[in-house]
Design a protein around this motif. Sequence first.
Motif, PDB file in Angstrom:
ATOM      1  N   ILE A  88      55.938  30.699  32.856  1.00 58.85           N
ATOM      2  CA  ILE A  88      55.155  31.023  34.217  1.00 58.85           C
ATOM      3  C   ILE A  88      53.924  32.381  34.157  1.00 58.85           C
ATOM      4  O   ILE A  88      53.481  31.596  33.266  1.00 58.85           O
ATOM      5  CB  ILE A  88      56.395  32.405  33.887  1.00 58.85           C
ATOM      6  N   ASN A  89      52.960  32.257  35.237  1.00 56.76           N
ATOM      7  CA  ASN A  89      51.763  32.425  35.677  1.00 56.76           C
ATOM      8  C   ASN A  89      51.984  33.613  34.682  1.00 56.76           C
ATOM      9  O   ASN A  89      52.603  34.882  34.675  1.00 56.76           O
ATOM     10  CB  ASN A  89      51.428  32.582  36.891  1.00 56.76           C
ATOM     11  N   ALA A  90      50.380  34.225  35.138  1.00 55.04           N
ATOM     12  CA  ALA A  90      49.703  34.590  34.328  1.00 55.04           C
ATOM     13  C   ALA A  90      50.162  36.693  34.911  1.00 55.04           C
ATOM     14  O   ALA A  90      50.306  37.749  34.230  1.00 55.04           O
ATOM     15  CB  ALA A  90      48.175  35.077  33.732  1.00 55.04           C
ATOM     16  N   GLN A  91      51.055  36.657  36.066  1.00 54.99           N
ATOM     17  CA  GLN A  91      51.623  37.363  36.213  1.00 54.99           C
ATOM     18  C   GLN A  91      52.950  38.048  35.993  1.00 54.99           C
ATOM     19  O   GLN A  91      53.101  39.102  36.807  1.00 54.99           O
ATOM     20  CB  GLN A  91      51.232  37.523  38.321  1.00 54.99           C
ATOM     21  N   GLY A  92      52.929  36.867  35.565  1.00 53.74           N
ATOM     22  CA  GLY A  92      54.596  37.447  34.979  1.00 53.74           C
ATOM     23  C   GLY A  92      55.927  36.575  36.014  1.00 53.74           C
ATOM     24  O   GLY A  92      56.689  36.848  37.155  1.00 53.74           O
ATOM     25  N   ARG A  93      55.287  35.668  36.777  1.00 51.18           N
ATOM     26  CA  ARG A  93      56.145  35.440  37.883  1.00 51.18           C
ATOM     27  C   ARG A  93      56.058  34.044  38.077  1.00 51.18           C
ATOM     28  O   ARG A  93      55.264  33.073  37.503  1.00 51.18           O
ATOM     29  CB  ARG A  93      55.657  35.586  39.680  1.00 51.18           C
ATOM     30  N   ILE A  94      57.043  33.107  38.996  1.00 52.93           N
ATOM     31  CA  ILE A  94      57.361  32.203  39.173  1.00 52.93           C
ATOM     32  C   ILE A  94      56.021  30.951  40.036  1.00 52.93           C
ATOM     33  O   ILE A  94      56.416  32.134  40.678  1.00 52.93           O
ATOM     34  CB  ILE A  94      58.810  31.812  39.462  1.00 52.93           C
ATOM     35  N   SER A  95      55.717  30.438  39.428  1.00 55.21           N
ATOM     36  CA  SER A  95      54.700  29.647  39.907  1.00 55.21           C
ATOM     37  C   SER A  95      54.979  29.188  41.246  1.00 55.21           C
ATOM     38  O   SER A  95      54.471  28.907  42.263  1.00 55.21           O
ATOM     39  CB  SER A  95      53.401  29.448  39.334  1.00 55.21           C
ATOM     40  N   THR A 101      64.098  24.034  45.819  1.00 58.22           N
ATOM     41  CA  THR A 101      65.315  24.029  44.247  1.00 58.22           C
ATOM     42  C   THR A 101      64.453  23.939  43.460  1.00 58.22           C
ATOM     43  O   THR A 101      65.171  24.876  42.672  1.00 58.22           O
ATOM     44  CB  THR A 101      65.490  22.724  45.078  1.00 58.22           C
ATOM     45  N   ALA A 102      63.057  23.755  42.960  1.00 61.39           N
ATOM     46  CA  ALA A 102      62.634  23.955  41.678  1.00 61.39           C
ATOM     47  C   ALA A 102      62.403  25.332  41.437  1.00 61.39           C
ATOM     48  O   ALA A 102      62.741  26.065  40.101  1.00 61.39           O
ATOM     49  CB  ALA A 102      61.554  23.142  41.312  1.00 61.39           C
ATOM     50  N   GLY A 103      62.058  26.254  42.215  1.00 65.17           N
ATOM     51  CA  GLY A 103      61.435  27.436  41.658  1.00 65.17           C
ATOM     52  C   GLY A 103      63.199  28.123  42.066  1.00 65.17           C
ATOM     53  O   GLY A 103      63.266  29.408  41.140  1.00 65.17           O
ATOM     54  N   MET A 104      64.199  27.597  42.770  1.00 69.54           N
ATOM     55  CA  MET A 104      66.014  29.093  42.532  1.00 69.54           C
ATOM     56  C   MET A 104      66.095  28.130  41.420  1.00 69.54           C
ATOM     57  O   MET A 104      66.720  29.064  40.277  1.00 69.54           O
ATOM     58  CB  MET A 104      66.478  28.388  44.191  1.00 69.54           C
ATOM     59  N   THR A 105      65.764  26.834  40.733  1.00 70.63           N
ATOM     60  CA  THR A 105      65.624  26.566  39.292  1.00 70.63           C
ATOM     61  C   THR A 105      65.672  26.726  38.262  1.00 70.63           C
ATOM     62  O   THR A 105      66.693  27.611  36.931  1.00 70.63           O
ATOM     63  CB  THR A 105      66.745  25.005  39.418  1.00 70.63           C
ATOM     64  N   GLN A 106      64.368  27.510  38.440  1.00 65.22           N
ATOM     65  CA  GLN A 106      64.109  28.572  36.837  1.00 65.22           C
ATOM     66  C   GLN A 106      64.502  29.813  37.299  1.00 65.22           C
ATOM     67  O   GLN A 106      64.532  30.075  36.410  1.00 65.22           O
ATOM     68  CB  GLN A 106      62.253  28.247  37.812  1.00 65.22           C
ATOM     69  N   ARG A 107      64.443  29.733  38.536  1.00 66.15           N
ATOM     70  CA  ARG A 107      65.093  32.272  38.751  1.00 66.15           C
ATOM     71  C   ARG A 107      66.317  31.333  37.440  1.00 66.15           C
ATOM     72  O   ARG A 107      66.475  32.878  36.665  1.00 66.15           O
ATOM     73  CB  ARG A 107      64.886  32.450  40.008  1.00 66.15           C
ATOM     74  N   ARG A 108      67.147  30.818  38.124  1.00 65.06           N
ATOM     75  CA  ARG A 108      68.365  30.709  37.974  1.00 65.06           C
ATOM     76  C   ARG A 108      68.378  30.886  36.380  1.00 65.06           C
ATOM     77  O   ARG A 108      69.105  30.794  35.706  1.00 65.06           O
ATOM     78  CB  ARG A 108      69.544  29.708  38.412  1.00 65.06           C
ATOM     79  N   ARG A 109      67.930  29.483  35.895  1.00 67.89           N
ATOM     80  CA  ARG A 109      67.929  29.610  34.177  1.00 67.89           C
ATOM     81  C   ARG A 109      67.796  30.406  33.882  1.00 67.89           C
ATOM     82  O   ARG A 109      67.651  30.617  32.804  1.00 67.89           O
ATOM     83  CB  ARG A 109      67.506  27.778  33.794  1.00 67.89           C
ATOM     84  N   LEU A 110      66.272  31.105  34.361  1.00 65.70           N
ATOM     85  CA  LEU A 110      65.708  32.122  33.102  1.00 65.70           C
ATOM     86  C   LEU A 110      66.678  33.877  32.973  1.00 65.70           C
ATOM     87  O   LEU A 110      67.194  34.037  32.316  1.00 65.70           O
ATOM     88  CB  LEU A 110      64.110  32.696  34.260  1.00 65.70           C
ATOM     89  N   GLU A 111      67.374  33.489  34.504  1.00 68.14           N
ATOM     90  CA  GLU A 111      68.325  34.710  34.288  1.00 68.14           C
ATOM     91  C   GLU A 111      69.752  33.911  33.470  1.00 68.14           C
ATOM     92  O   GLU A 111      70.216  35.355  33.210  1.00 68.14           O
ATOM     93  CB  GLU A 111      69.300  34.919  35.629  1.00 68.14           C
ATOM     94  N   GLU A 112      69.857  33.210  33.713  1.00 62.44           N
ATOM     95  CA  GLU A 112      71.449  32.574  32.802  1.00 62.44           C
ATOM     96  C   GLU A 112      70.677  33.192  30.566  1.00 62.44           C
ATOM     97  O   GLU A 112      72.151  33.133  30.684  1.00 62.44           O
ATOM     98  CB  GLU A 112      71.527  30.856  32.284  1.00 62.44           C
ATOM     99  N   GLU A 113      69.742  32.987  30.873  1.00 62.70           N
ATOM    100  CA  GLU A 113      69.192  33.057  29.379  1.00 62.70           C
ATOM    101  C   GLU A 113      69.351  34.764  28.589  1.00 62.70           C
ATOM    102  O   GLU A 113      68.594  35.531  27.886  1.00 62.70           O
ATOM    103  CB  GLU A 113      68.372  32.352  29.122  1.00 62.70           C
ATOM    104  N   GLY A 114      69.030  35.658  30.112  1.00 59.49           N
ATOM    105  CA  GLY A 114      68.672  36.986  29.875  1.00 59.49           C
ATOM    106  C   GLY A 114      67.839  37.581  30.481  1.00 59.49           C
ATOM    107  O   GLY A 114      67.970  38.805  30.392  1.00 59.49           O
TER     108      GLY A 114
END
Length: 134
Positions: A88-95, A101-114
């Motif tokens: 992720i980026n230096a601000q702690g955000r998804i870039s 679709t890719a942004g939602m996938t990244q968020r979902r995968r991170l949330e699935e990992e806790g």
Amino acid sequence: MRRDRLCATLDSRCKACNRSLLMSQDQAPNRRCESAYTAVFDMVRRIPPGRVCTYGTVARLVGRPGAARVVGYAMHRCPPGLPWHRVINAQGRISLPADSTAGMTQRRRLEEEGVVLIGGRVDLARFGWPDDHE
């Protein structure tokens, strides 16, 4: 190390052929330049589930501080199975755009990992890798 072997290190230009490593996804790198991303991919594979790492931290860990943009370009070319979603980026955000679709996938995968995102941000003190004491 011989100068023609420096392509395996990160920089904005390949030391062996002087070709830019900052290529768009549709540009094909030559084989020597492609090896420059190998160090990035190896480091990203080491990020444990439930943790995140910034583009800049990945660059620093592979010995190229300040090359965060090159890490981003490498992520565009990541091989199948690479846990790209943990970068992720230096601000702690998804870039990626949040509604893509890719942004939602990244968020979902991170949330699935806790990994918890509050207001679109990850608490790097809590979920960032590596810890200062690792």
